[in-house]
Enzyme design. Structure first.
Site, short mmCIF file in Angstrom:
data_model
loop_
_atom_site.label_atom_id
_atom_site.label_comp_id
_atom_site.label_asym_id
_atom_site.label_seq_id
_atom_site.Cartn_x
_atom_site.Cartn_y
_atom_site.Cartn_z
N SER A 189 0.19 -1.14 -6.35
CA SER A 189 0.28 -2.29 -7.26
C SER A 189 1.07 -1.95 -8.52
CB SER A 189 -1.12 -2.73 -7.68
OG SER A 189 -1.81 -3.30 -6.61
N HIS A 216 0.82 -1.21 0.00
CA HIS A 216 0.00 0.00 0.00
C HIS A 216 0.85 1.26 0.00
CE1 HIS A 216 -4.30 -1.39 0.60
NE2 HIS A 216 -3.61 -2.44 0.24
N GLU A 253 6.18 -33.96 -2.00
CA GLU A 253 4.98 -33.37 -2.56
C GLU A 253 5.35 -32.62 -3.84
OE1 GLU A 253 1.49 -33.49 -0.62
OE2 GLU A 253 2.82 -35.12 -1.13
N LYS A 288 -13.84 -7.71 -8.16
CA LYS A 288 -13.04 -8.57 -9.04
C LYS A 288 -12.35 -9.66 -8.23
CE LYS A 288 -9.75 -8.39 -12.82
NZ LYS A 288 -8.96 -7.56 -13.72
N ASP A 289 -11.86 -9.30 -7.04
CA ASP A 289 -11.24 -10.31 -6.17
C ASP A 289 -12.27 -11.35 -5.74
OD1 ASP A 289 -8.70 -9.37 -6.30
OD2 ASP A 289 -8.73 -8.29 -4.41
#
Lengths: 174, 413
Positions: free
Chosen positions: B211, B207, B278, B234-235
């Site tokens: 972004s 922040h 894994e 959107k998230d």
């Protein structure tokens, strides 16, 4: 496309509907998702399988009592003599009065949960009934509270006679 | 309600916080769906923590009880199968999401200045996640759990001078045993909370620098839109798509990510014929095996993860952003991706025949790509500028060059 956007702006209730509908679906989903987690904290299958206890009464002589475990709790089974039955029939208990007939299915056999109704200690067996070691509540041979801080009589668990000398404690319809 | 908010606002910057970080937080308008994976990772983290807490209510961290307690969860606990499969599938989902998140960062050059601290904290998060996943994998106390832990703890034998003691200290026993299981459980429960704290750091850094975006250029204010409602919705849409895929696995194929051998209780006297980690550890496992020396292998494996840290300095190009407008960088990214897939394949197979050589070549390529990046990025910049960049980008670069010259006292006449 542009026209459509304009009508949306003019008619904001359409947006409100979408927001509310989305929120409602998400909220319902979240609440539904809580269900398995809440359920997972309830008794597991292996605990539920211990929900009933079968007891052979043949080994308990008249005048004797036996303590068995049912759902992790002690259950007192008292084989009452005729004298004890007569004494109990004559009284109505103390603080929480009830006739002795309603305390038993068969007069010889008293079956009660062995936890003091005061704060859950296990009362000890005495000739004339039970005495709770924690705060001195006294119960008679019908499991009725006579004196002391306990508010009610010893609890009667659900049980049924499978035969004359065998009982099943607990509700087998789980 | 308004009164309550006003009361809080006098004592805590609630309204200001919501405005600054949500309703007025400026976000580039051109973010693609690849920018959904950060919030997706947060979602998976929450799912893992919640399912994990409920599993811990029934799990027994004792070598004699652990395996049976997992079966108890599967058979006796109400919805225990669901919670356990959500947790085991969630582990794989976490790595898929994180690897896509990282690939996006690599592809678009989001790790570049000024986002180095985001990149490094993200790398720390990856290592924490790997440690958490590794320790969690021991808890079912199956054959794969046991031998996985045995092999990985043995890696610490490569510690100079005190290797053997370190391994015994880690295990609290001469081999993986009850003490190891109990401490792994304690730490497996602790680490997610450290991860949450590190995510907090990651978010504060985000922040502050804001972004990145596909263009690689910091957008002007008018090209930003508020995070809420545009990116919240959107998230959330991304959450929906993710949850559908996730639950297809949870409900219909939960054992896709569980080795069959792990349904055999741990046996310290017998190693399974074919032992694999894994899937999310496979590339690193392949690098470990490619070097025919314990110490060298461990160092190479550790380096293969740590080396990402220097990427912001390896990329010497002055052209902003990543692969989108930089063909050479894009080529490197593609080759690197293929290389990681090859390494994964090699890591999953027994180390026999030609595959050993393939693994070694792929390992060499892995490090060669990092090493070549400075030269390639410098050459690429010259090549692109010779062919003519878009005037806006050229302007941006010259502006930056001038600024640097001024800083360094080389004022232009």
């Amino acid at each position: 496309m542009l026209k459509k956007e304009k009508s949306d702006v003019k008619n904001p209730t359409r947006r409100d509907f979408l927001t509310t509908a989305t929120g409602a679906v998400a909220g319902a989903g979240l609440v539904g998702a809580c269900w398995p987690f809440i359920q997972s904290m309830n008794p597991t299958m292996d605990v539920l399988s211990k929900a009933t206890t079968e007891v052979d009464l043949g080994v308990i002589k008249p005048g004797e009592s036996k303590t068995v475990e049912w759902q992790g709790k002690p259950v007192f089974i008292l084989h009452r003599t005729d004298k004890q039955i007569d004494e109990m029939r004559a009284s109505n208990g103390g603080k929480d009065p009830i006739e002795d007939e309603k305390r038993v299915d068969v007069p010889n056999w008293l079956v009660v949960v062995g936890l003091c109704t005061h704060l859950g200690c296990v009362p000890s067996r005495k000739e004339e009934g039970w005495l709770c070691p924690c705060h001195g509540s006294v119960y008679d041979n019908s499991g009725r509270i006579l004196k002391g801080p306990a508010p009610t009589n010893l609890e009667r668990p659900p049980y049924q006679f499978l035969s004359e000398s065998k009982i099943l404690i607990g509700n087998n319809k789980v | 309600m308004n009164k309550l908010v006003a009361w809080i606002d006098q004592r805590f910057p609630l309204t200001q916080f919501v405005k600054q970080e949500l309703t007025e937080y400026p976000t580039p308008r051109n973010l693609s769906y690849l920018w959904n994976f950060g919030s997706l990772a947060a979602l998976v983290l929450v799912l893992q923590v919640i399912t994990g807490i409920f599993l811990a209510m029934h799990y027994k961290a004792d070598a004699k009880l652990a395996f049976d307690s997992v079966e108890h969860i599967m058979r006796d606990v109400n919805y225990g199968w669901l919670i356990r499969y959500m947790h085991s599938t969630g582990a794989s989902a976490f790595f898929i999401v994180i690897y896509i998140h990282m690939a996006r960062t690599l592809y678009y050059g989001s790790f570049r200045k000024p986002r180095e601290l985001m990149w490094w904290s993200g790398q720390g998060l990856l290592i924490l996640l790997m440690a958490t996943a590794f320790m969690g994998y021991l808890l079912p106390w199956g054959q794969m759990s046991y031998w996985g832990a045995q092999v990985i703890t043995n890696l610490f034998r490569a510690t100079p001078f005190i290797g053997d003691q370190v391994v015994i200290w880690l295990r609290g026993d001469f081999s993986v045993g009850d003490a190891t299981l109990t401490r792994f459980f304690a730490l497996h429960y602790l680490f997610p909370f450290i991860i949450i704290a590190a995510v907090g750091f990651h978010m504060v850094a985000l922040h502050y620098v804001k972004s990145s975006n596909p263009s690689g250029i910091n957008l002007q204010a008018k090209d930003n839109i508020p995070f809420h409602p545009y990116y919240t919705i959107k998230d959330f849409f991304g959450f929906g798509v993710f949850l559908i895929i996730y639950f297809v696995f949870v409900f219909y194929s939960p054992n896709t990510f569980i080795e069959a051998d792990n349904y055999i209780p741990a046996d310290p006297l017998q190693t399974p014929a074919h032992i694999v980690p894994e899937w999310y550890f496979l590339p690193f496992y392949a690098i470990l095996r490619a070097i025919p020396d314990l110490f060298g292998g461990v160092v190479a494996m550790a380096l293969s993860i740590i080396i990402f840290a220097v990427l912001p300095y390896l990329d010497r190009s002055k052209i902003p952003g990543g692969a989108r407008y930089r063909p050479f960088y894009r080529l490197l990214f593609v080759v690197f991706s293929i290389d990681v897939v090859v390494l994964s394949y090699v890591g999953a197979k027994p180390p026999e025949g030609g595959l050993i050589l393939v693994g070694q070549i792929a390992t060499f390529m892995y490090f060669a790509l990092f090493t070549a990046l400075p030269a390639i990025s410098i050459y690429e910049e010259k090549w692109l500028r010779r062919r003519g960049l878009p005037p806006e980008v050229e302007e941006l670069i010259t502006a930056e060059e001038n600024q640097r010259d001024i800083r360094e006292g080389k004022t232009q006449s």
